[in-house]
Design an enzyme around this catalytic site. Structure first.
Site, PDB file in Angstrom:
ATOM      1  N   HIS A 104       0.866  -1.180   0.000  1.00 23.88           N
ATOM      2  CA  HIS A 104       0.000   0.000   0.000  1.00 23.88           C
ATOM      3  C   HIS A 104       0.901   1.227   0.000  1.00 23.88           C
ATOM      4  CE1 HIS A 104      -2.232  -3.036   2.455  1.00 23.88           C
ATOM      5  NE2 HIS A 104      -3.337  -2.495   1.991  1.00 23.88           N
ATOM      6  N   ASP A 107       2.286   1.929   3.323  1.00 25.33           N
ATOM      7  CA  ASP A 107       3.274   0.990   3.891  1.00 25.33           C
ATOM      8  C   ASP A 107       4.685   1.527   3.715  1.00 25.33           C
ATOM      9  OD1 ASP A 107       1.237  -0.825   4.373  1.00 25.33           O
ATOM     10  OD2 ASP A 107       1.516  -1.830   2.443  1.00 25.33           O
ATOM     11  N   GLU A 235     -10.787  -6.970  -4.007  1.00 22.39           N
ATOM     12  CA  GLU A 235     -10.561  -8.037  -3.024  1.00 22.39           C
ATOM     13  C   GLU A 235     -11.775  -8.170  -2.108  1.00 22.39           C
ATOM     14  OE1 GLU A 235      -6.687  -8.053  -1.157  1.00 22.39           O
ATOM     15  OE2 GLU A 235      -7.549  -8.895   0.683  1.00 22.39           O
ATOM     16  N   GLU A 271      -8.784 -13.814  -1.160  1.00 17.60           N
ATOM     17  CA  GLU A 271      -7.989 -14.126   0.030  1.00 17.60           C
ATOM     18  C   GLU A 271      -8.624 -15.303   0.761  1.00 17.60           C
ATOM     19  OE1 GLU A 271      -6.271 -10.941   2.216  1.00 17.60           O
ATOM     20  OE2 GLU A 271      -6.536 -11.946   4.142  1.00 17.60           O
TER      21      GLU A 271
HETATM   22  C1  XUL Z   1      -7.223  -6.852   4.722  1.00 17.55           C
HETATM   23  C2  XUL Z   1      -6.480  -7.205   3.501  1.00 17.55           C
HETATM   24  C3  XUL Z   1      -5.716  -6.116   2.857  1.00 17.55           C
HETATM   25  C4  XUL Z   1      -5.678  -6.173   1.375  1.00 17.55           C
HETATM   26  C5  XUL Z   1      -4.976  -5.005   0.735  1.00 17.55           C
HETATM   27  O1  XUL Z   1      -7.957  -7.875   5.251  1.00 17.55           O
HETATM   28  O2  XUL Z   1      -6.494  -8.338   3.088  1.00 17.55           O
HETATM   29  O3  XUL Z   1      -4.430  -6.133   3.381  1.00 17.55           O
HETATM   30  O4  XUL Z   1      -5.085  -7.335   0.921  1.00 17.55           O
HETATM   31  O5  XUL Z   1      -5.496  -3.794   1.109  1.00 17.55           O
HETATM   32 CO    CO Z   2      -5.587  -9.283   1.475  1.00 18.45          CO
END
Ligand code: XUL
Ligand code: CO
Length: 449
Positions: A104, A107, A235, A271
């Protein structure tokens, strides 16, 4: 800070094989090993995330940081500390020997006192990152903007009741998309940090949906304006930090895209732990995305079966990963995506080498699951079973239904005339489950590498 932060690890992490007793060696992962005609490294496209590994000190809701991250200490010059953090991150990437990283904007770049300061900081650190990329050969899998940590985003970014917050988020995403392009990023990710609600009592769902759609259209417009050739990824996550997140799961995201004329512009960054929070399996989310042209990339991690929150642990189960890998491999694999470890150490894992152990274990687990997946694709047993199960749809009746020839009335006539008499068949679930286990066990026996 001296030469090397990870001085106990000379790197690059070697391949030791299944009988190695070196904990800092790969047991399965061999980047150059050919699997179904492609190098393992190209199948897996491993990435390391900078947020959990380098920008998080090990805090939780009850305690302060536990991890050894000297660049996060208070009182340092913010740009010096940011440069130290980036140097250590690239030392790690190079020693681990993986091709990608993800981050990000926040970061790497200190906030400064204004947006223009933040942007200038990010530009300076992007210059540094370009230098590291050239020296190490590591490149950017994806970039993203942090639209959830700063207090201004307490009520969301694009879905905020205040259009000025929307504007701030737009400014951040515009710039980070350009930074991602400069770094040759293969994707740009939008995780809806606080795009959701804490209570419906103060929330106008219709307005927030329209705002989110407008925001995504703006991102698409800017992508095309600057000629960014990577993929835009959303995401999904069902909850946390808000009680309800709009990008609940891949299917909800799909519906939102179609409803708002955005189909084809975005794919999913799936994810594993978000899938389980949504009450799905990781396998389900991957299969849904692949079946609907939405498969983009993966944030590899796992939850804890006893905890209902996003524990973001490193993956360690071949059983859990073999079937998602099977879906990916049999569909031709990643294009722009890869496996990014959106996973973090436990707070007690305080040795510097723990970050290596975590990633080595995760990578070996993925590599092992890849071998099982490739074996199942080669044997073709599962796909033959599924094909046989739907064989009726290639019959004259099946094709006439699907091509629009048949109607409710014509089908009623056939059923009433006794022309139709369905015969049930076993779904064979247990037999298929045994078959998957057999392949896992067979690969265990035969291909330790
Ligand atoms: C939060 C998450 C984030 C994204 C990117 O749960 O997964 O870190 O991957 O913003
Ligand atoms: Co993530």
């Amino acid at each position: 800070m001296g030469d090397a932060f990870f001085s106990e690890v000379p790197g690059p992490i070697p391949f030791g094989g299944l009988d190695s007793d070196d904990p800092l060696a790969f047991k399965v992962y061999q980047p150059d090993r050919m699997v179904l005609g492609r190098r393992m490294e190209e199948h897996l496209r491993i990435g390391v995330c900078l947020w959990h590994s380098f920008a998080w000190p090990g805090t939780d809701m009850f305690g302060t940081g536990t991890l050894d991250r000297p660049w996060l200490a208070p009182g340092l010059d913010p740009m010096d500390a940011a440069r130290q953090k980036m140097a250590v991150a690239f030392e790690f990437l190079e020693k681990l020997g993986v091709p990608y990283y993800c981050f990000h904007d926040a970061d790497v770049a200190p906030q400064g006192d204004s947006f223009t300061e933040f942007r200038a900081n990010l530009d300076a650190l992007t210059d540094d990152a370009l230098g590291y990329q050239e020296r190490t050969g590591v490149t950017l899998l994806w970039g993203t903007a942090n639209l959830f940590t700063h207090p201004r985003y307490q009520a969301g970014a694009s879905t905020n009741p205040d259009p000025e917050v929307f504007a701030f988020a737009a400014a951040q995403v515009k710039h980070m998309l350009e930074v991602t392009q400069r770094l040759g990023g293969q994707n740009y990710v939008l995780w809806g940090g606080r795009e959701g609600y804490d209570t419906l009592l103060n929330t106008d769902l219709r307005r927030e949906g329209a705002q989110l759609a407008r925001f995504l259209h703006m991102v698409v417009e800017h992508k095309h304006r600057i000629g960014f050739t990577g993929a835009l990824l959303i995401e999904p996550k069902p909850m946390e930090p808000t009680k309800h997140q709009y990008d609940y799961d891949t299917q909800s995201v799909h519906a939102f895209l179609v409803r708002n004329g955005l189909e084809g512009e975005f794919q999913a960054n799936i994810e594993a732990n978000h899938a389980t929070l949504a009450g799905h399996s990781f396998h389900h989310e991957v299969a849904y995305a692949l079946a609907n042209g939405l498969f983009g990339s993966i944030d590899a991690n796992r939850g804890d079966p006893q905890n209902g929150w996003d524990t973001d642990q490193f993956p360690n189960s071949v059983e859990d990963l073999a079937l998602p890998l099977y879906e990916i491999v049999r569909s031709g694999g990643f294009t722009t995506g890869g496996f990014n470890f959106d996973a973090k150490l436990r707070r007690q894992s305080i040795d510097r080498t723990d970050l290596f152990h975590a990633h080595i274990g995760g990578i070996d687990t993925l590599a092992r699951a890849l071998l099982v997946a490739a074996d199942m694709v080669e044997k073709g047993t599962l796909s033959r079973e599924v094909e046989a199960r739907y064989a009726g749809w290639s019959s004259p009746l099946g094709t006439a239904i699907l091509d629009g020839t048949e109607t409710l009335a014509s089908l009623e006539a056939k059923v009433a005339a006794g022309e139709i008499d369905p015969v049930r068949a076993s779904g064979g679930q247990e037999r298929l489950e045994n078959l998957v286990n057999q392949r896992i066990w067979a690969v265990d026996r035969s291909s330790g590498g």
